[in-house]
Design a protein around this motif. Structure first.
Motif, PDB file in Angstrom:
ATOM      1  N   VAL A   1       0.699  -1.239   0.099  1.00  8.99           N
ATOM      2  CA  VAL A   1       0.214   0.032  -0.511  1.00  8.99           C
ATOM      3  C   VAL A   1       0.775   1.361   0.093  1.00  8.99           C
ATOM      4  O   VAL A   1       0.985   2.178  -1.276  1.00  8.99           O
ATOM      5  CB  VAL A   1      -0.893   0.302   1.323  1.00  8.99           C
ATOM      6  CG1 VAL A   1      -2.067   1.250   1.647  1.00  8.99           C
ATOM      7  CG2 VAL A   1      -1.977  -0.927   1.353  1.00  8.99           C
ATOM      8  N   THR A   2       1.876   1.157   0.728  1.00 11.03           N
ATOM      9  CA  THR A   2       3.032   2.771   0.547  1.00 11.03           C
ATOM     10  C   THR A   2       3.903   2.555  -0.486  1.00 11.03           C
ATOM     11  O   THR A   2       3.746   3.634  -1.138  1.00 11.03           O
ATOM     12  CB  THR A   2       4.101   2.107   2.064  1.00 11.03           C
ATOM     13  OG1 THR A   2       3.571   2.377   2.944  1.00 11.03           O
ATOM     14  CG2 THR A   2       4.873   3.477   2.032  1.00 11.03           C
ATOM     15  N   GLY A   3       3.920   1.753  -1.068  1.00 13.50           N
ATOM     16  CA  GLY A   3       4.527   1.881  -2.175  1.00 13.50           C
ATOM     17  C   GLY A   3       3.433   1.780  -3.585  1.00 13.50           C
ATOM     18  O   GLY A   3       3.275   3.441  -4.534  1.00 13.50           O
ATOM     19  N   LEU A   4       2.265   1.409  -3.504  1.00  7.81           N
ATOM     20  CA  LEU A   4       1.301   2.752  -4.429  1.00  7.81           C
ATOM     21  C   LEU A   4       1.290   3.801  -4.320  1.00  7.81           C
ATOM     22  O   LEU A   4       0.687   4.354  -5.177  1.00  7.81           O
ATOM     23  CB  LEU A   4       0.330   1.636  -4.584  1.00  7.81           C
ATOM     24  CG  LEU A   4      -1.205   1.691  -5.153  1.00  7.81           C
ATOM     25  CD1 LEU A   4      -0.703   2.016  -6.614  1.00  7.81           C
ATOM     26  CD2 LEU A   4      -2.073   0.496  -4.576  1.00  7.81           C
ATOM     27  N   LEU A   5       0.520   3.966  -2.711  1.00  9.68           N
ATOM     28  CA  LEU A   5       0.641   5.148  -2.985  1.00  9.68           C
ATOM     29  C   LEU A   5       1.591   6.391  -2.722  1.00  9.68           C
ATOM     30  O   LEU A   5       1.264   7.405  -3.577  1.00  9.68           O
ATOM     31  CB  LEU A   5       0.093   5.656  -1.209  1.00  9.68           C
ATOM     32  CG  LEU A   5      -1.366   5.358  -0.883  1.00  9.68           C
ATOM     33  CD1 LEU A   5      -1.087   5.111   0.795  1.00  9.68           C
ATOM     34  CD2 LEU A   5      -2.415   6.075  -1.598  1.00  9.68           C
ATOM     35  N   LEU A   6       2.518   5.772  -2.528  1.00 10.94           N
ATOM     36  CA  LEU A   6       4.462   7.175  -3.249  1.00 10.94           C
ATOM     37  C   LEU A   6       3.852   6.960  -4.470  1.00 10.94           C
ATOM     38  O   LEU A   6       4.657   8.411  -5.024  1.00 10.94           O
ATOM     39  CB  LEU A   6       5.364   6.198  -2.625  1.00 10.94           C
ATOM     40  CG  LEU A   6       6.310   6.724  -2.890  1.00 10.94           C
ATOM     41  CD1 LEU A   6       5.955   8.418  -3.006  1.00 10.94           C
ATOM     42  CD2 LEU A   6       7.788   6.119  -3.049  1.00 10.94           C
ATOM     43  N   ALA A   7       4.044   5.654  -5.572  1.00 15.64           N
ATOM     44  CA  ALA A   7       4.314   6.059  -6.629  1.00 15.64           C
ATOM     45  C   ALA A   7       2.532   6.891  -7.095  1.00 15.64           C
ATOM     46  O   ALA A   7       2.617   7.430  -8.131  1.00 15.64           O
ATOM     47  CB  ALA A   7       3.501   4.035  -7.289  1.00 15.64           C
ATOM     48  N   LEU A   8       1.200   6.819  -6.572  1.00 22.22           N
ATOM     49  CA  LEU A   8       0.176   7.393  -6.996  1.00 22.22           C
ATOM     50  C   LEU A   8       0.419   8.844  -6.824  1.00 22.22           C
ATOM     51  O   LEU A   8      -0.268  10.513  -7.817  1.00 22.22           O
ATOM     52  CB  LEU A   8      -1.328   7.133  -6.531  1.00 22.22           C
ATOM     53  CG  LEU A   8      -0.945   5.991  -6.966  1.00 22.22           C
ATOM     54  CD1 LEU A   8      -2.568   5.502  -6.574  1.00 22.22           C
ATOM     55  CD2 LEU A   8      -1.570   5.092  -8.858  1.00 22.22           C
ATOM     56  N   ASN A   9       1.701   9.555  -5.564  1.00 22.02           N
ATOM     57  CA  ASN A   9       1.973  10.386  -5.705  1.00 22.02           C
ATOM     58  C   ASN A   9       2.857  11.518  -6.300  1.00 22.02           C
ATOM     59  O   ASN A   9       3.269  12.096  -6.153  1.00 22.02           O
ATOM     60  CB  ASN A   9       2.128  11.313  -4.279  1.00 22.02           C
ATOM     61  CG  ASN A   9       0.962  11.109  -3.488  1.00 22.02           C
ATOM     62  OD1 ASN A   9       0.466  12.025  -3.847  1.00 22.02           O
ATOM     63  ND2 ASN A   9       0.568   9.979  -3.574  1.00 22.02           N
ATOM     64  N   LEU A  10       3.024  10.183  -7.709  1.00 25.32           N
ATOM     65  CA  LEU A  10       4.780  10.866  -8.581  1.00 25.32           C
ATOM     66  C   LEU A  10       4.391  11.138 -10.239  1.00 25.32           C
ATOM     67  O   LEU A  10       3.359  10.883 -10.414  1.00 25.32           O
ATOM     68  CB  LEU A  10       5.449   9.530  -8.593  1.00 25.32           C
ATOM     69  CG  LEU A  10       6.702   9.477  -7.111  1.00 25.32           C
ATOM     70  CD1 LEU A  10       7.440   8.024  -7.568  1.00 25.32           C
ATOM     71  CD2 LEU A  10       6.594   9.844  -6.094  1.00 25.32           C
ATOM     72  N   PRO A  11       5.628  12.275 -10.156  1.00 26.58           N
ATOM     73  CA  PRO A  11       5.062  12.754 -12.006  1.00 26.58           C
ATOM     74  C   PRO A  11       5.329  11.394 -12.579  1.00 26.58           C
ATOM     75  O   PRO A  11       6.468  10.585 -12.236  1.00 26.58           O
ATOM     76  CB  PRO A  11       6.283  13.316 -11.797  1.00 26.58           C
ATOM     77  CG  PRO A  11       7.010  13.833 -11.456  1.00 26.58           C
ATOM     78  CD  PRO A  11       5.895  13.212  -9.716  1.00 26.58           C
ATOM     79  N   SER A  12       4.882  10.806 -13.610  1.00 28.48           N
ATOM     80  CA  SER A  12       5.188  10.070 -14.431  1.00 28.48           C
ATOM     81  C   SER A  12       6.612   9.853 -15.109  1.00 28.48           C
ATOM     82  O   SER A  12       7.282   9.416 -15.570  1.00 28.48           O
ATOM     83  CB  SER A  12       4.094   9.670 -15.585  1.00 28.48           C
ATOM     84  OG  SER A  12       3.969  10.477 -15.975  1.00 28.48           O
ATOM     85  N   THR A  13       7.392  11.154 -14.978  1.00 19.34           N
ATOM     86  CA  THR A  13       8.392  11.284 -15.959  1.00 19.34           C
ATOM     87  C   THR A  13       9.752  11.303 -14.549  1.00 19.34           C
ATOM     88  O   THR A  13      11.093  11.336 -14.972  1.00 19.34           O
ATOM     89  CB  THR A  13       8.700  12.496 -16.382  1.00 19.34           C
ATOM     90  OG1 THR A  13       8.532  13.550 -14.931  1.00 19.34           O
ATOM     91  CG2 THR A  13       7.353  13.391 -17.688  1.00 19.34           C
ATOM     92  N   LEU A  14       9.460  11.022 -13.458  1.00 18.28           N
ATOM     93  CA  LEU A  14      10.167  10.991 -12.500  1.00 18.28           C
ATOM     94  C   LEU A  14      11.569   9.972 -13.389  1.00 18.28           C
ATOM     95  O   LEU A  14      10.922   8.928 -13.529  1.00 18.28           O
ATOM     96  CB  LEU A  14       9.461  10.676 -11.368  1.00 18.28           C
ATOM     97  CG  LEU A  14      10.707  10.634  -9.856  1.00 18.28           C
ATOM     98  CD1 LEU A  14      10.971  12.056  -9.858  1.00 18.28           C
ATOM     99  CD2 LEU A  14       9.745   9.900  -8.335  1.00 18.28           C
TER     100      LEU A  14
END
Length: 318
Positions: free
Chosen positions: A80-93
């Motif tokens: 859940v932490t990994g998924l939430l973190l990813a959803l809070n990142l720009p796709s170009t990171l």
């Protein structure tokens, strides 16, 4: 690190639901926004999601091996932490920065404080703020449909406007999981239906934020502006999926209301008067640190305490 169980004051309610079942519900609720993010931003978004989840799960497993502690990756909290973190990142990171964020979320924010139930702030948001400070350029660079540009929230802050239907559906620049309000609301309804969350925190949060921008934005009761503010940035993602985190939010009913009010006011302050257009992540983290104080002043009186207190006061007056 302590293995003690921290629980609230009585009365206690026993429930059959387990931690991994709750985390599974959260993962399911995030699937609409996750799938939309992958479709919206392409394979790059999928790569970041997979990378952050793997980084979080491996970090937890390795850390527990090093400290000779029983593995807890089966509770799905790291996923859940990994998924939430990813959803809070720009796709170009860059992928390596996303991996660093995943390691920071688990090792620094979660495990060094004792693991699940001991961390004082949301691990995913703690990692996002760490990445914003460490890699500001790449964390604030957004591309949509091959074109780099400002997010709708930045445009609105500069005095512009944005198509509300586009904001609701999610066809615009932003982080992977925050753009589609429709998908986020579908997930939120699922969590509410499963009894994982209630409306105290997100409802109070959003209402307080709306009141704040009506009073201080200079737009008054401009319905279009209010909808733009609610449908842009990460406020819906934050209100329903991160502010409601069991570990870092109050457990008392009145405390949840106070917590939501704090979130709404802080988000309004950051958005209207801060240098950045967004403020949800910092608002939730600041409010997380206020939780012990909020719970101390909002803890309900034990049954019979008020009546006993009145008796003592009556005897003292005789």
């Amino acid at each position: 690190m302590s293995d003690l169980f921290n629980v609230s004051s009585s009365p206690h309610v026993r429930a059959k639901v387990s931690t991994n079942r709750i985390m599974l519900y959260v993962i399911i609720s995030l699937l609409p926004a996750t799938i939309f993010g992958i479709v919206n931003f392409g394979a790059r978004a999928l790569l970041l999601i997979v990378a952050t989840i793997i980084a979080c799960v491996l970090s937890e497993w390795i850390f527990e091996k090093i400290v000779h502690k029983k593995s807890t990756i089966s509770d799905l909290s790291a996923v859940v932490t990994g998924l939430l973190l990813a959803l809070n990142l720009p796709s170009t990171l860059p992928v390596y920065q996303a991996v660093i964020g995943g390691v920071f979320a688990i090792v620094v924010v979660k495990m060094l404080f004792g693991g699940l139930g001991q961390n004082f702030m949301n691990p995913a948001l703690g990692a996002r703020c760490f990445l914003l400070i460490s890699f500001t350029g790449s964390m604030t660079s957004f591309t949509y449909d091959g074109v780099s540009g400002a997010t709708p929230l930045a445009i609105i802050k500069d005095g512009g406007s944005y198509d509300t239907m586009s904001l609701f559906l999610g066809t615009h620049a932003g982080t992977i999981g925050e753009t589609s309000i429709l998908c986020l609301l579908i997930g939120a309804i699922f969590l509410l239906a499963m009894g994982v969350i209630d409306l105290r925190i997100p409802g109070t949060y959003l209402i307080t934020f709306v009141v704040f921008i009506i009073l201080f934005s200079g737009h008054g009761l401009d319905g279009n502006y209010i909808v733009e503010e609610l449908c842009s940035g990460g406020i819906i993602l934050g209100a329903f999926f991160m502010a409601t985190d069991y570990v870092t939010s109050p457990i008392t009913p009145r405390g949840k209301i106070v917590f939501g009010i704090c979130l709404g006011c802080l988000t309004g302050i950051f958005r209207l008067f801060g240098a950045s257009a967004e403020g949800v992540s910092y608002s939730i983290i600041f409010a997380n640190m206020l939780v012990p104080l909020i719970e101390r002043v909002t803890i309900p009186n034990a049954f019979g305490v008020i009546k006993e207190k009145k008796k003592k006061e009556a005897k003292a007056n005789e």
